[in-house]
Design a protein around this motif. Structure first.
Motif, PDB file in Angstrom:
ATOM      1  N   LYS A 266       0.834  -1.204   0.000  1.00 53.46           N
ATOM      2  CA  LYS A 266       0.000   0.000   0.000  1.00 53.46           C
ATOM      3  C   LYS A 266       0.869   1.254   0.000  1.00 53.46           C
ATOM      4  O   LYS A 266       0.604   2.220  -0.712  1.00 53.46           O
ATOM      5  N   GLU A 267       1.931   1.169   0.782  1.00 52.53           N
ATOM      6  CA  GLU A 267       2.838   2.309   0.902  1.00 52.53           C
ATOM      7  C   GLU A 267       3.481   2.621  -0.453  1.00 52.53           C
ATOM      8  O   GLU A 267       3.536   3.758  -0.896  1.00 52.53           O
ATOM      9  N   TYR A 268       3.936   1.573  -1.167  1.00 55.27           N
ATOM     10  CA  TYR A 268       4.610   1.749  -2.463  1.00 55.27           C
ATOM     11  C   TYR A 268       3.690   2.347  -3.513  1.00 55.27           C
ATOM     12  O   TYR A 268       4.089   3.134  -4.330  1.00 55.27           O
ATOM     13  N   LYS A 270       0.888   4.126  -3.130  1.00 56.56           N
ATOM     14  CA  LYS A 270      -0.074   5.163  -2.723  1.00 56.56           C
ATOM     15  C   LYS A 270      -0.031   6.413  -3.621  1.00 56.56           C
ATOM     16  O   LYS A 270      -1.041   7.035  -3.847  1.00 56.56           O
TER      17      LYS A 270
END
Ligand code: HEC
Length: 273
Positions: A266-268, A270
């Motif tokens: 999710k972080e990558y 976003k």
């Protein structure tokens, strides 16, 4: 589009499943003889200890277990520090109750030694007309129900060199080593084999009856046969005792890992959506 997707999934799942099913059927060939259910539980430590004791007393003289060590066996069966035994106590227990063989110098076999014994193929062939097999893997090759039924399947047959035959191992070369406990059995001639088909729907095989009582009742002997079978099943795959616990830890670990991987993904992504 959606049928394509289904196809893409179905085949990789279905084909291996069919292969596994086919193999399981093929490996069933030869197990057509009527066996009785052994109902063993490899996690029952008392049963394993009892089975080991009988094995060492009645079987080890002929059958080695060349991949197993005495001290590993004791550890697996709960004779360890967790259950309050010191290493010296375990060694003493093993030496008194389990180890009846000697090494080349004539000293009692060491607790860390492999469970080999010195029955050469040549002398076995002279005595029994065949080699005595090592039983390390018999729990897997023959299966538990087969071993249990085999141990209970000896009956008097004067035409055989050992004076006995076996319901599921025709013309067996092994003597009935447990006869003193079980008593002697004879084929029940009054039992008509086709009868079982008429009434029960499945054949129960030739019937035996005890004609001379042994030291044990039938139920007691069943327990001995079951415990020996249990022991041989453990020996064929010692790791099965810890496999289930390890499996649960692995699944928990994967679950946690999945959580972190999801957050990371999710972080990558976003900024891209
Ligand atoms: C006096 C020697 C002797 C003793 C003691 C003995 N066996 Fe055997 N056993 C044999 C021989 C010989 C064979 C091979 C029989 C054949 O191939 O006809 C055999 C075969 C077997 C087999 C079949 C192996 C296979 O896959 O073909 C099993 C299982 C077995 N024995 C279990 C036991 C157990 C359990 C005990 C102890 C209760 C025991 N035996 C004690 C001599 C012995």
């Amino acid at each position: 589009m959606s049928t394509n997707r289904i196809r893409r999934w179905i085949f990789p799942l279905l084909v291996p499943a069919l292969i596994v099913f086919a193999l399981s059927q093929v490996s069933g060939i030869g197990h057509g003889v009527a066996t009785q259910h052994a109902n063993i539980d490899v996690h029952d430590k008392a049963s394993l200890q009892n089975g080991a004791k009988y094995y060492m007393n009645y079987c080890m003289g002929c059958h080695s277990l060349k991949f197993s060590r005495y001290n590993r066996m004791a550890e697996d069966m709960g004779l360890n520090e967790d259950s309050g035994f010191t290493a010296d106590e375990v060694n003493a227990l093993l030496k008194e109750n389990m180890i009846f063989t000697t090494d080349e110098e004539g000293n009692q076999t060491k607790v860390g030694a492999l469970m080999k014994n010195a029955y050469s193929t040549k002398s076995a062939t002279e005595a029994f007309g065949t080699a005595v097999p090592d039983l390390s893997l018999v729990g897997r090759s023959r299966g538990t129900d087969w071993i249990y039924s085999y141990l209970k399947g000896f009956y008097i047959d004067d035409s055989r060199p050992m004076g006995v035959n076996n319901t599921i191992f025709k013309d067996v070369g092994m003597p009935n080593v447990l006869w003193e406990l079980q008593g002697t059995q004879e084929l029940d001639k009054s039992h008509d084999e086709s009868e079982a088909d008429d009434h029960g729907g499945h054949d129960t095989g030739p019937k035996l009856k005890i004609t001379k009582a042994g030291k044990m009742s039938e139920a007691e002997f069943d327990t001995v046969a079951r415990d020996i079978t249990n022991f041989l099943t453990y020996v064929a795959e010692p790791a099965q005792l810890s496999r289930y616990t390890i499996g649960i830890f692995v699944l928990l670990f994967l679950l946690v890992l999945w959580g972190f991987a999801y957050l990371l993904s999710k972080e990558y992504w976003k900024d891209i959506h």
